[in-house]
Structures are given as C-alpha cells and as structure tokens.
Design a protein around this motif. Structure first.
Motif, PDB file in Angstrom:
ATOM      1  N   ILE A   1      17.980-107.489  -8.140  1.00 39.49           N
ATOM      2  CA  ILE A   1      16.594-106.911  -8.252  1.00 39.49           C
ATOM      3  C   ILE A   1      16.694-106.288  -9.731  1.00 39.49           C
ATOM      4  N   PHE A   2      15.819-106.618 -10.406  1.00 38.77           N
ATOM      5  CA  PHE A   2      15.295-106.189 -11.682  1.00 38.77           C
ATOM      6  C   PHE A   2      14.019-105.340 -11.887  1.00 38.77           C
ATOM      7  N   SER A   3      14.057-104.600 -12.637  1.00 37.82           N
ATOM      8  CA  SER A   3      12.818-103.726 -12.976  1.00 37.82           C
ATOM      9  C   SER A   3      11.982-104.584 -13.798  1.00 37.82           C
ATOM     10  N   ALA A   4      12.582-105.338 -14.667  1.00 34.12           N
ATOM     11  CA  ALA A   4      11.730-106.360 -15.478  1.00 34.12           C
ATOM     12  C   ALA A   4      12.689-107.569 -16.020  1.00 34.12           C
ATOM     13  N   GLN A   5      12.286-108.495 -15.767  1.00 37.19           N
ATOM     14  CA  GLN A   5      13.094-109.923 -16.428  1.00 37.19           C
ATOM     15  C   GLN A   5      13.845-109.533 -17.576  1.00 37.19           C
ATOM     16  N   THR A   6      14.926-110.277 -17.903  1.00 36.26           N
ATOM     17  CA  THR A   6      16.143-110.069 -18.736  1.00 36.26           C
ATOM     18  C   THR A   6      15.608-110.423 -20.301  1.00 36.26           C
ATOM     19  N   GLU A   7      14.400-110.839 -20.654  1.00 39.77           N
ATOM     20  CA  GLU A   7      13.925-110.919 -21.914  1.00 39.77           C
ATOM     21  C   GLU A   7      13.213-109.604 -22.286  1.00 39.77           C
ATOM     22  N   TYR A   8      13.105-108.685 -21.230  1.00 39.78           N
ATOM     23  CA  TYR A   8      12.386-107.320 -21.906  1.00 39.78           C
ATOM     24  C   TYR A   8      13.537-106.748 -22.752  1.00 39.78           C
TER      25      TYR A   8
END
Length: 282
Positions: free
Chosen positions: A39-46
């Motif tokens: 679970i990510f708060s935002a995808q990893t390019e943020y």
C-alpha cells in the motif's frame, strides 16, 4: 461473471496498479479480486510517499480463498516489491492457476532504460520463472531487454525505424520461444526523422508472427498507462475477445485519455484522465 485475481500494489495517488485495474475490469464486466502486494500513499515517482509492504500477508489471501473454494478465470500480476513476493505468487498459482485460467504477467521492473529501485538479480531470476508460466506477457521495451539480455543501449544505435523494430521483434520472439506465451511489447518509441511526427506503439508476437501498431506520441511518460493497457487486455480476454482486438481497444482508450490529460495540463506523475473514457470499453 468472470473473476480475476489482481496481484499488485494499491497506490492512492498516481492512477496506477489496482486503482487502474479495478475500474477497467469492472466496466468490462469482470470482477476484480485484489491481492495487494503493498500500500502506497502515492506511487513511487512522487517526491514523497509512504509504503506498507504486504509480503507477509500475501499467503493469507491464498489460504482464506482456498478455504472458501474460490476459483478465478484470470490472474493478473503487476508491480511487486521483491523476489519473495514472486515466490508467493508462484505458490498462489499452484492452487489457483487451472487449465481454464488465463495468466497475464506484466513484468514490472523498469522503464526508459532504467531498472526500478527494487530491482536486483534475484528479482530478475524469479521474474523469469514467473513469465515461463504465463499465457500473456506485457513487458515494456526495458523489461523485454532485462528478460532476454538484449542491451537497451544497443537499440538506440539504430537510426531507422525498420532496424529498431527488427531488433525488438527478435527479442520478443526469443521471449516467446522461452515462455510459449503471447508477447505484447509496449511503449515502443522508434527513431524518426525530424520532419516526422513521433509515435509510440505496441508489438504483438505470437506463433512466430508479429504485428506492430502505433499512435501519435507527445513525448511524455504518464503514470499507470501500462497498468491500464494490460487491464484492458485482461478484460477483453475475459469477454472472449482476441488479443489483436484487445490491443486496438486499449490504444483507442489510452489515446483519448492521454489527449485529455495533455489538454488539461495534468502532471504526468498523477496519471491520465481515464475515468471519463471508460465508456469506450463497454
């Protein structure tokens, strides 16, 4: 109603992975059954995000679904955090991948010539094991290179489209021989003359044949487009449609979404405005 086990992460921001797969499969008439890898708060390019890795919980989904005697018409794998998760997926297949199940593997490992931060040799070894079990594989050009040993840098020595596409076709045919799967290589951006509009395309390789199709390219890389593309393929397969038709449908859907995103000047990291175009998939 057909049911698809979707094994990938849940990113709250970025319109990718599960937040892309669930609406696409739903509107195409299939039930998406998520098995989240993280679970990510935002995808990893943020620039900033929180991640909760769910590796330890993955076997529990399989255990509970086995108790309920659940079956799946499709299994769709996407982003994973490491090689241990692929081990869990392979164990999942032992229980749920039957003769009438379609396994689509999107071997998410990198893009634009760069491997993602979670990539290592162990993950590549396990991914090669997973794709050998697949019915459909949807690598981008970088992932095709990783799976076949083709040098990504060598591709960009070609100055004409024909030689560039021939090299990718040969790598795709190698992957087809090694896996006996349908191969769709995505995100192909061949060299073009300065006077020619840039394009981006997909190459479908099956039974020693290849078909390349392309659409205009605005030069931007958007979050989640690969996830949307592979989800349309799975939705089409669940409806009994062939892959050639599925690729055309995915291209039409994504072209409309990208054009709208570009006109709205939405940041690429936020993904594409696909929601208003889900009707195209009905």
């Amino acid at each position: 109603m057909k049911k698809v086990a979707v094994i990938q992460d849940l990113s709250s921001l970025g319109k990718c992975s599960l937040t892309a797969a669930i609406p696409v499969l739903s509107v195409m008439g299939a039930q998406a059954c998520p098995l989240p890898t993280a679970i990510f708060s935002a995808q990893t390019e943020y620039t900033s995000f929180f991640c909760e890795d769910l590796t330890a919980n993955m076997p529990r989904f399989a255990e509970e679904w086995s108790k309920l005697h659940e079956t799946f018409d499709g299994i769709h794998t996407g982003f994973i955090t490491g090689k241990e998760q692929i081990t869990h997926i392979i164990n999942f297949l032992d229980s749920f991948y039957k003769d009438n199940t379609i396994l689509l593997v999107d071997p998410v490992m990198g893009d634009i010539g760069e491997a993602y931060k979670n990539f290592d040799d162990g993950l590549l070894k396990q991914m090669k094991e997973l794709v050998r079990q697949a019915d459909v594989i949807t690598p981008n050009v970088t992932e095709c290179c990783l799976l076949t040993g083709l040098s990504y840098e060598s591709l960009h020595r070609y100055t004409n489209e024909k030689d560039f596409l021939q090299a990718i076709q040969e790598a795709g045919q190698q992957l087809e021989r090694e896996t006996d799967a349908h191969i769709i290589i995505t995100g192909i951006n061949p060299p073009t003359a300065q006077t020619v509009t840039q394009s981006i395309g997909n190459m479908y390789i099956s039974d020693a044949k290849s078909v390349y199709s392309s659409v205009p390219y605005n030069g931007r890389s958007y979050s989640g487009t690969g996830d949307l593309f592979s989800s349309v393929l799975m939705g089409s397969l669940m409806r009994g449609e062939d892959l050639a038709h599925a690729i055309q449908l995915a291209e039409t859907f994504l072209t409309a979404a990208i054009q709208d995103t570009d006109s709205e000047k939405t940041p690429a990291v936020a993904g594409v405005n696909f929601e208003k175009f889900l009707r195209l998939l009905l």
